[in-house]
Design a protein around this motif. Structure first.
Motif, PDB file in Angstrom:
ATOM      1  N   GLY A 270       0.816  -1.217   0.000  1.00 58.41           N
ATOM      2  CA  GLY A 270       0.000   0.000   0.000  1.00 58.41           C
ATOM      3  C   GLY A 270       0.846   1.261   0.000  1.00 58.41           C
ATOM      4  O   GLY A 270       0.521   2.234  -0.687  1.00 58.41           O
ATOM      5  N   SER A 271       1.945   1.239   0.753  1.00 58.29           N
ATOM      6  CA  SER A 271       2.818   2.414   0.813  1.00 58.29           C
ATOM      7  C   SER A 271       3.483   2.675  -0.538  1.00 58.29           C
ATOM      8  O   SER A 271       3.612   3.829  -0.958  1.00 58.29           O
ATOM      9  CB  SER A 271       3.891   2.213   1.889  1.00 58.29           C
ATOM     10  N   PHE A 274       0.885   4.119  -2.876  1.00 58.32           N
ATOM     11  CA  PHE A 274       0.627   5.506  -2.468  1.00 58.32           C
ATOM     12  C   PHE A 274       1.746   6.430  -2.922  1.00 58.32           C
ATOM     13  O   PHE A 274       1.498   7.529  -3.437  1.00 58.32           O
ATOM     14  CB  PHE A 274       0.483   5.558  -0.947  1.00 58.32           C
ATOM     15  N   ALA A 278       1.080   9.567  -5.524  1.00 62.13           N
ATOM     16  CA  ALA A 278       1.019  10.902  -4.924  1.00 62.13           C
ATOM     17  C   ALA A 278       1.941  11.907  -5.597  1.00 62.13           C
ATOM     18  O   ALA A 278       1.690  13.110  -5.541  1.00 62.13           O
ATOM     19  CB  ALA A 278       1.363  10.811  -3.432  1.00 62.13           C
ATOM     20  N   GLN A 333      -4.823  14.547  -5.058  1.00 57.79           N
ATOM     21  CA  GLN A 333      -3.908  14.234  -3.962  1.00 57.79           C
ATOM     22  C   GLN A 333      -4.684  13.835  -2.700  1.00 57.79           C
ATOM     23  O   GLN A 333      -4.325  12.891  -1.992  1.00 57.79           O
ATOM     24  CB  GLN A 333      -3.014  15.445  -3.695  1.00 57.79           C
ATOM     25  N   ILE A 336      -6.092  10.254  -3.023  1.00 56.57           N
ATOM     26  CA  ILE A 336      -5.058   9.245  -2.790  1.00 56.57           C
ATOM     27  C   ILE A 336      -4.799   9.082  -1.299  1.00 56.57           C
ATOM     28  O   ILE A 336      -4.734   7.966  -0.771  1.00 56.57           O
ATOM     29  CB  ILE A 336      -3.766   9.635  -3.535  1.00 56.57           C
ATOM     30  N   PHE A 337      -4.679  10.214  -0.611  1.00 55.17           N
ATOM     31  CA  PHE A 337      -4.410  10.178   0.825  1.00 55.17           C
ATOM     32  C   PHE A 337      -5.612   9.614   1.577  1.00 55.17           C
ATOM     33  O   PHE A 337      -5.457   8.900   2.585  1.00 55.17           O
ATOM     34  CB  PHE A 337      -4.084  11.592   1.300  1.00 55.17           C
ATOM     35  N   PHE A 340      -5.451   5.836   1.330  1.00 56.29           N
ATOM     36  CA  PHE A 340      -4.327   5.196   2.010  1.00 56.29           C
ATOM     37  C   PHE A 340      -4.506   5.203   3.526  1.00 56.29           C
ATOM     38  O   PHE A 340      -4.309   4.169   4.180  1.00 56.29           O
ATOM     39  CB  PHE A 340      -3.027   5.918   1.638  1.00 56.29           C
ATOM     40  N   ARG A 388       1.466   5.449  10.075  1.00 54.66           N
ATOM     41  CA  ARG A 388       0.637   6.587   9.645  1.00 54.66           C
ATOM     42  C   ARG A 388       1.479   7.849   9.541  1.00 54.66           C
ATOM     43  O   ARG A 388       1.318   8.653   8.616  1.00 54.66           O
ATOM     44  CB  ARG A 388      -0.518   6.793  10.626  1.00 54.66           C
ATOM     45  N   ALA A 391       3.490   7.898   6.414  1.00 57.03           N
ATOM     46  CA  ALA A 391       2.653   8.260   5.268  1.00 57.03           C
ATOM     47  C   ALA A 391       2.454   9.770   5.209  1.00 57.03           C
ATOM     48  O   ALA A 391       2.546  10.387   4.146  1.00 57.03           O
ATOM     49  CB  ALA A 391       1.306   7.552   5.366  1.00 57.03           C
ATOM     50  N   TYR A 394       5.643  11.336   4.269  1.00 53.47           N
ATOM     51  CA  TYR A 394       5.876  11.160   2.843  1.00 53.47           C
ATOM     52  C   TYR A 394       5.058  12.178   2.049  1.00 53.47           C
ATOM     53  O   TYR A 394       5.516  12.716   1.038  1.00 53.47           O
ATOM     54  CB  TYR A 394       5.501   9.742   2.417  1.00 53.47           C
ATOM     55  N   ASN A 395       3.848  12.419   2.530  1.00 53.98           N
ATOM     56  CA  ASN A 395       2.999  13.439   1.927  1.00 53.98           C
ATOM     57  C   ASN A 395       3.715  14.788   1.922  1.00 53.98           C
ATOM     58  O   ASN A 395       3.794  15.475   0.900  1.00 53.98           O
ATOM     59  CB  ASN A 395       1.700  13.525   2.738  1.00 53.98           C
TER      60      ASN A 395
END
Length: 678
Positions: A270-271, A274, A278, A333, A336-337, A340, A388, A391, A394-395
């Protein structure tokens, strides 16, 4: 309109569009920031060390809770009891949990003596009582027997409080260190971008809208703030936390830990999905934000023209299109977030369900303590928290990388005028005495020549005028003498030295350029006039204003030379701005004056003042006057007539009028009786 703008109008739109960055790995892109990060490495290492300490303290809290539950709240002293034989069927041996009591204290001894049937001796000083039998004792007696457990439970709580307070102090120190490092990194990067932009040629600014460059220098650099201040250290914290939790879980119960880890492949897949999805929207958002800023900048600058031609509605639709594209990228965006993060929450709940099911069975069957189960539940919740966080970080990182890409697109653009490899040897009191153009050809675009084989000289104390129709190349000559551009062929020399061998910082201060549309900076009139000189006496300033013929105009202002100018001094007329710019040229006391169409936008009364100021300014100086109005160049020592980038005539006013050539025709056209009636 300058010649440059005339020719650049034919350029395709691609010339003004921002380039797309090539595909680069995130690590490779971030590594380009190393020159800015390297000076702050000691501070960053200090922050990372603090993060390691905070992570260890964070890991200790569930373990302290486990120890308190198993050792003090629910003691684990078990013993198998024989099966119940009252019935015919064989019973199962059952385990009983006991509380070990120290029999030596008088209070404990009294309770034991009152209820001897509930206690069994374990050794000379200790007795035990089944946990189930404690309910038969009064509450006060239970509190007495479990006083040590209560004290130790209180100590465990105090220890947790101490750990929390220590984490608060360390987190405060870590935030301060990261803010210090982050602000220094952004400060250095912003100065580097600003310095790089200042070094670029004039052509660079004709291809890059103001809003785009402002976005790169401000928004994009600020966009990296959170990455510098939180992502770097929290990445280490989250990684250490995941590794630490995994080790503790395996140590507490290897089987249950392995049962929980089955969700990890889904988290990793999943990561990765994502991360790939993204990046595109973040890139698009940075591009569209720059276009929004550029659009707003142009709208504000050109509001008068927009209203004059009633273009507000069309301009609104143009802005709306860009804004909608920015909105669409932002929504993409968010989608997508939004997929995830709930997916991680679901995987977290699945892992928690596994812990409760298998751990609960272990507690029921006495193969696992309640403390271990409680610690497992706490650690599982902690385990998915850094996932989390990663993620989210990363965003933030993708957003920052999109900005880094755009910033390095600017830093990788090198359109500077080349510095001389071997600068000419110049005297300390270098002065401009002579300017020559030798067979100069020039083009802004290869297919559109502006000047062809132009040669002339402007000698010491000589006034040379350059005239011709719009687009003939007059302003381009001024640009070449200032070395805003380099010639395509031929050479420009100052004092018989090729201008390309003289550092621009040496010869440009000796040139006074009075432009067609002078630019005045926000600040006072004094600041604009004394732009390059700070130490000027009142008498010198008064003389400058008098020679520039703007003293009368400034005296009418309430605050005189201390009157504030805002946004290019649009509250002043073109003529007033022109007189202030002439005063600025006077204050610089230049050797060479270039007067570029300075009377194009002004009325006849102001034109007379400008002519008087021009006469004062060119006295005992070399001067090049570029003009449409031939009345302003009649007294020039020499007049050069340009047409289609070539010199077609040269001579004094009287000489050129006598031959009745191109200059004569221009004069005839400009006579009042021959002008087209309005």
């Amino acid at each position: 309109m300058t010649d440059h703008n005339t020719h650049s109008a034919h350029h395709p739109d691609d010339r003004f569009r921002e380039k797309q960055p090539g595909r680069q790995r995130d690590i490779a892109m971030l590594s380009r920031l190393s020159p800015f990060i390297r000076p702050q490495l000691p501070v960053l290492f200090g922050a990372v060390f603090i993060v390691v300490l905070v992570t260890l303290l964070d890991l200790s809290i569930p373990y302290i809770t486990k120890v308190a539950i198993d050792n003090y709240i629910v003691p684990r002293t078990l013993e198998a009891q024989p099966p119940d034989r009252s019935g015919d069927s064989p019973g199962k041996a059952r385990k009983t949990r006991y509380l070990i009591v120290d029999a030596t204290p008088s209070d404990n001894s009294r309770i034991i003596q009152v209820h001897p049937e509930l206690f069994t001796a374990t050794d000379e000083q200790s007795m035990r009582i089944a946990m189930g039998d404690l309910r038969q004792l009064p509450v006060t007696d239970i509190a007495t027997l479990r006083k040590d457990d209560m004290i130790k439970t209180g100590l465990a709580a105090a220890l947790i409080f101490g750990v929390a307070f220590t984490m608060f102090v360390l987190n405060f120190a870590q935030v301060m260190l990261m803010e210090y490092a982050g602000q220094h990194i952004m400060h250095g990067l912003r100065m580097s971008v600003f310095s790089h932009i200042q070094r670029q040629s004039v052509d660079f600014f004709s291809k890059n809208p103001v809003g785009r460059l402002v976005t790169r220098t401000t928004n994009d650099i600020q966009n990296m703030h959170e990455m510098f201040t939180s992502v770097i250290t929290f990445f280490f914290k989250d990684v250490f936390l995941i590794i630490g939790i995994s080790i503790v879980l395996v140590a507490l119960s290897p089987g249950l830990a392995l049962a929980c880890f089955f969700v990890l492949p889904f988290v990793i897949i999943g990561s990765m999905v994502f991360a790939g999805a993204a990046r595109g929207p973040f890139r698009m958002m940075r591009i569209k934000l720059a276009e929004i800023n550029a659009g707003i900048s142009e709208t504000i600058e050109g509001m008068t023209i927009l209203r004059l031609f009633a273009r507000e509605a069309r301009n609104f639709q143009k802005f709306r299109k860009i804004n909608d594209e920015y909105y669409a990228a932002g929504i993409q965006q968010i989608h997508i977030f939004a997929i995830f993060m709930p997916a991680i929450e679901v995987l977290s709940s699945v892992a928690l369900a596994v812990v409760i099911y298998f751990g609960g069975r272990g507690v029921i069957s006495d193969t696992m303590t309640i403390g271990v189960l409680a610690a497992f539940i706490a650690y599982i919740k902690m385990f998915f928290r850094p996932i989390r966080d990663i993620a989210e970080k990363y965003n933030i990182t993708q957003n920052a990388i999109s900005s880094v890409e755009r910033i390095f697109l600017v830093l990788d653009t090198h359109e500077e005028i080349p510095r001389p490899d071997k600068p000419a040897s110049l005297p300390r009191d270098f002065q401009i005495n002579r300017v020559d153009l030798h067979n100069v050809s020039f083009a802004y675009n290869p297919d559109e020549p502006v000047l062809q084989d132009v040669s002339f000289s402007a000698q010491n104390n000589e006034t040379v005028a350059i005239v011709g129709p719009t687009g003939a190349g007059k302003t381009s000559i001024a640009n070449l003498i200032m070395r805003f551009y380099d010639v395509s062929a031929g050479s420009v020399t100052i004092n018989n030295l090729d201008i390309r061998t003289i550092p621009s910082s040496v010869f440009r201060p000796g040139i006074g350029l009075v432009m067609q549309d002078p630019f005045l900076f926000t600040g006072t009139i004094r600041d604009n006039i004394l732009f390059t000189r700070k130490q000027v006496t009142d008498a010198e300033l008064e003389n400058i204003l008098e020679n520039a013929r703007c003293r009368e105009m400034i005296e009418r202002l309430e605050n005189g030379v201390d009157t504030m100018l805002t946004h290019r001094a649009t509250a002043f007329s073109s003529g007033q701005r022109q007189l202030i710019s002439i005063a600025r040229a006077f204050a610089n006391d230049p050797d060479l004056i270039i007067f570029d169409e300075a009377t194009s936008y002004i009325d006849l009364e102001t034109e007379m003042k400008v002519k008087q100021a021009l006469t004062n300014l060119t006295r005992n100086r070399t001067a090049i006057i570029i003009a449409h109005r031939l009345s302003t160049v009649r007294d020039a020592d020499r007049i050069i007539v340009l047409s289609r980038g070539r010199i077609v005539e040269t001579g004094s006013h009287d000489q050129l009028m006598a031959v009745k050539g191109y200059y004569y025709k221009l004069n005839e056209i400009q006579k009042p009786e021959n002008r087209i009636p309005s």
